[in-house]
Design a protein around this motif. Structure first.
Motif, PDB file in Angstrom:
ATOM      1  N   THR A  78       0.846  -1.182   0.000  1.00  0.00           N
ATOM      2  CA  THR A  78       0.000   0.000   0.000  1.00  0.00           C
ATOM      3  C   THR A  78       0.893   1.247   0.000  1.00  0.00           C
ATOM      4  OG1 THR A  78      -1.779   1.168   1.155  1.00  0.00           O
ATOM      5  CG2 THR A  78      -0.271  -0.070   2.540  1.00  0.00           C
ATOM      6  N   ALA A  79       0.355   2.308  -0.584  1.00  0.00           N
ATOM      7  CA  ALA A  79       1.159   3.525  -0.693  1.00  0.00           C
ATOM      8  C   ALA A  79       0.317   4.759  -0.423  1.00  0.00           C
ATOM      9  CB  ALA A  79       1.767   3.610  -2.084  1.00  0.00           C
ATOM     10  N   ALA A  80       0.907   5.725   0.233  1.00  0.00           N
ATOM     11  CA  ALA A  80       0.264   7.029   0.427  1.00  0.00           C
ATOM     12  C   ALA A  80       1.038   8.022  -0.430  1.00  0.00           C
ATOM     13  CB  ALA A  80       0.324   7.423   1.903  1.00  0.00           C
ATOM     14  N   THR A  81       0.577   8.175  -1.663  1.00  0.00           N
ATOM     15  CA  THR A  81       1.290   9.082  -2.573  1.00  0.00           C
ATOM     16  C   THR A  81       0.376  10.162  -3.141  1.00  0.00           C
ATOM     17  OG1 THR A  81       0.892   7.501  -4.341  1.00  0.00           O
ATOM     18  CG2 THR A  81       3.061   7.433  -3.304  1.00  0.00           C
ATOM     19  N   GLY A  82      -0.900   9.930  -3.074  1.00  0.00           N
ATOM     20  CA  GLY A  82      -1.807  10.923  -3.642  1.00  0.00           C
ATOM     21  C   GLY A  82      -2.955  11.184  -2.703  1.00  0.00           C
ATOM     22  N   GLU A  83      -4.043  10.454  -2.982  1.00  0.00           N
ATOM     23  CA  GLU A  83      -5.272  10.632  -2.181  1.00  0.00           C
ATOM     24  C   GLU A  83      -5.088  10.178  -0.741  1.00  0.00           C
ATOM     25  OE1 GLU A  83      -8.615  11.792  -3.222  1.00  0.00           O
ATOM     26  OE2 GLU A  83      -7.083  12.785  -4.442  1.00  0.00           O
ATOM     27  N   LYS A  84      -4.415   9.046  -0.628  1.00  0.00           N
ATOM     28  CA  LYS A  84      -4.290   8.426   0.692  1.00  0.00           C
ATOM     29  C   LYS A  84      -3.286   9.179   1.578  1.00  0.00           C
ATOM     30  CE  LYS A  84      -4.670   3.877   0.196  1.00  0.00           C
ATOM     31  NZ  LYS A  84      -4.161   2.518  -0.046  1.00  0.00           N
ATOM     32  N   VAL A  85      -3.593   9.300   2.858  1.00  0.00           N
ATOM     33  CA  VAL A  85      -2.629   9.929   3.772  1.00  0.00           C
ATOM     34  C   VAL A  85      -1.786   8.816   4.435  1.00  0.00           C
ATOM     35  CG1 VAL A  85      -4.008  12.006   4.223  1.00  0.00           C
ATOM     36  CG2 VAL A  85      -4.307   9.980   5.689  1.00  0.00           C
TER      37      VAL A  85
END
Lengths: 242, 315
Positions: free
Chosen positions: B290-297
């Motif tokens: 999982t990655a927080a690169t855009g929408e996700k914090v």
């Protein structure tokens, strides 16, 4: 098996583990490469042991993986720079009301800059030893993908690519290589660095009385002459220790 | 289960990791960045944070999480002094008399302290006993593509003291200027956590604690990481030099066996990590990415990983 590694910038390897002089190794020795793959390999088999105590001696569990390899060596893309900040350590023993202060430095090899700084490790697997062990070729391959560190502390790396193939060992009088090899009975044409490292045959773990050997770490490709045992992989040559 | 996190964070005007002082000048930790110019190698020094500094912060959070979960923490670690049973003086606080058997020494330490269980220790006496840290932290270095834009800039400050003639000693001045070297960079670092090591002996490979206690400790070690990253409570001089910025990107992988995300100091770290994880499928290994690169914090990505570990029965 060829494993391409990417460093996270720093490789911290102590040249003399029991010394006040905290000199770091510039290049990665074979013992470290065996230790690096032993950790994920033992993890796969569910073995969490690190230290084996035998009466009054003790050694690293990584030694159990040593027999699986005929030889291991490394190609270093760029010349690492040794660097260490001066550190002041203040210790306050609150109960004993004692204050201590010291200045030291923990140098390390820096693999950080514009170039790729990639490291390529070759593990020459002894198929006979592997077939007699509890591990499969697939286990070794998965372990290679799971290499997490080269040595201690902050030396975190990631395995970016793993390739497996057959290599035939040949005897030759001349070879060109980018991989490190023992500096013994050879003539070299090209640039590189000599580094004294622990002889991996002395075992892994307690290096206070271990034998040392001199390794040559090439900068680019070097021409080597002498009585050489070599193995070819993907058009690259590695020189084995005799 | 093995967790690996790659973090990119922006830190403007920070003094997160200082090294030597030269008189009234406090220097920021730096590392050499090698640049090729006209066929010659040139060294540019860029600000950095040591893994040791990040590890110290993580262990402080681990102390707090362990205490709030009613888990044991030794006196030294409780005071955030991580001596880690390094000698007889420190070990005696946990077990007295000290046993001769290394297995019993390790057992006593692990049972007495979550920090030394998760963070490892080295008892440098006879017999020597060591336990590798279950977590690993890299240096935090400026992202390579923008490393040359990273700066170390001294900031001038002044201390003032009121002195009359009677209290003045020697050449002491009423004003004292001093410099704090501040760093500004987009940093990247890697954090790994081997959850299978928690509560298990590094000598016998057998569990030292019961399953319930091991699960509680794993949960505390995950919460400590979450807390450290979400609060930005790591590094030094936070009271006056709290960095302007925060986490810009974060990637997390959870695998059955060790696997390290590609370091965020490389621009292609996200794609590379995903492609490398795909390979694990050929080994029949399940994983989470999982990655927080855009929408996700970042907090959402970390929670996803923690939920996945919970589903898998890690805690």
């Amino acid at each position: 098996m060829k494993v391409k590694l990417r460093p996270t910038g720093v490789i911290a390897l102590r040249a003399l583990p029991q010394s006040k002089m905290r000199t770091a190794l510039r290049y990665v020795p074979p013992t470290t490469l065996i230790g690096a793959i032993a950790y994920p390999l033992l993890h796969i088999s569910g073995d969490r042991r690190e230290t084996i105590y035998e009466r009054k001696t003790f050694k690293s569990k990584a030694e159990s993986a040593m027999g699986l390899f005929k030889w291991t060596t490394i190609k270093t893309e760029s010349k690492p720079k040794l660097y260490g900040s001066l550190l002041k350590i203040n210790t306050i023993y609150q109960r004993e009301k004692k204050v201590q202060s010291a200045v030291t430095s923990f140098p390390f090899a820096v693999l950080y800059g514009e170039s790729s700084n990639s490291l390529t490790v070759v593990y020459l697997i002894d198929e006979e030893a592997l077939s007699e062990s509890t591990y499969s070729t697939k286990d070794l391959e998965r372990a290679a993908w799971g290499i997490t560190r080269l040595g201690s502390r902050e030396s975190v790396v990631s395995a970016e690519d793993v390739n497996r193939g057959k290599a035939k060992i040949q005897e030759v009088n001349e070879a060109k290589t980018k991989y490190a090899f023992p500096f013994k009975g050879v003539d070299i044409r090209g640039k590189g660095t000599l580094q004294t490292v622990v002889d991996w045959r002395s075992g892994i773990g307690d290096y206070s009385n271990a034998r040392r050997i001199v390794m040559f770490y090439p900068e680019g490709r070097v021409e080597v002459q002498g009585k050489l045992s070599i193995a070819e992989l993907d058009g690259e040559v590695i020189i084995l220790a005799s | 289960m093995f967790l690996s996190v790659g973090v990119r964070f922006e830190a403007n005007v920070e003094a997160l990791n200082m090294v030597e002082t030269a008189g009234n000048y406090g220097k920021h930790r730096r590392v050499p960045y090698l640049v090729e110019e006209d066929g010659r190698l040139k060294t540019v020094y860029v600000p950095a944070m040591s893994g040791e500094s990040l590890a110290h912060a993580y262990q402080e959070h681990l102390v707090n999480e362990a205490l709030s979960a009613d888990l044991p923490v030794c006196d030294d670690c409780w005071r955030m002094e991580f001596y880690k049973s390094m000698n007889k003086v420190h070990l005696k606080k946990k077990v007295d008399p000290i046993p001769d058997d290394p297995k019993k020494i390790e057992e006593a330490i692990v049972k007495a302290c979550v920090v030394e269980d998760v963070g490892g220790f080295l008892y440098a006496e006879k017999p020597p006993v060591r336990r590798s840290s279950a977590f690993q932290v890299s240096y935090a270095l400026p992202v390579k593509s923008v490393a040359l834009f990273a700066t170390s800039e001294p900031q001038l400050h002044a201390r003032h003291a009121q002195m009359d003639a009677s209290s003045k000693k020697g050449n002491a001045s009423e004003q004292m200027i001093y410099y704090v070297e501040t760093g500004t960079a987009l940093y990247g670092f890697t954090f790994n956590l081997d959850l299978d090591a928690v509560g298990v002996s590094a000598i016998t490979s057998k569990p030292i604690l019961d399953e319930n206690e091991i699960k509680k400790r794993r949960e505390a070690s995950l919460k400590a990481l979450f807390r450290m990253l979400s609060s930005g409570q790591f590094g030094a001089k936070l009271s006056r030099f709290f960095p302007v910025g925060g986490i810009t990107e974060l990637v997390v992988s959870v695998t059955e066996h060790p696997f390290v995300v590609t370091s965020p100091i490389y621009d292609d770290y996200l794609e590379k990590t995903q492609r490398r994880l795909k390979v694990l499928e050929s080994f029949g290994e399940e994983y989470l990415f999982t990655a927080a690169t855009g929408e996700k914090v970042p907090e959402e990505a970390l929670k996803e990983a923690i939920d996945y570990l919970h589903e898998k029965g890690a805690f």
